[in-house]
Write a protein that holds these residues in place. Sequence first.
Motif: not given
Length: 122
Positions: A83-97
């Motif tokens: 349901q959500s996606i964001i990228e951190d300063n290390n270019k990792n992608l975080w996916f909210g499920t």
Amino acid sequence: MEIDRNNNLWIGTEGNGIIKFSGETFIHYSEEVGLSNEKIYVIFEDYFGNLWVGTNGGGIIKYVNNKFYNYTKKQGLSVNTVQSIIEDNNKNLWFGTYGGGVTVYDNSYFRQYSMKSGIISD
């Protein structure tokens, strides 16, 4: 919705895939051209210009070089609804499920964080 670095507007729909508007023309993307699911929750452009799409039951779709790549539980997601996606300063992608906590992708591997890991809710 997402506006990419080329000023295209990407619109996710609830059952009809993705619509791309260039400012002049509309292009429709569906399961027929590679989407794993046509129920779209979120579209996000990463640092590298790749588009990531979270779906309702079809996992994550990555769009790069005019091709779709699908990632599901089989590849390491905790669940297939994102349901959500964001990228951190290390270019990792975080996916909210939905029901599976948070999944992090470091461009090689998926890692899951859930209530068992200490987050407050899945």
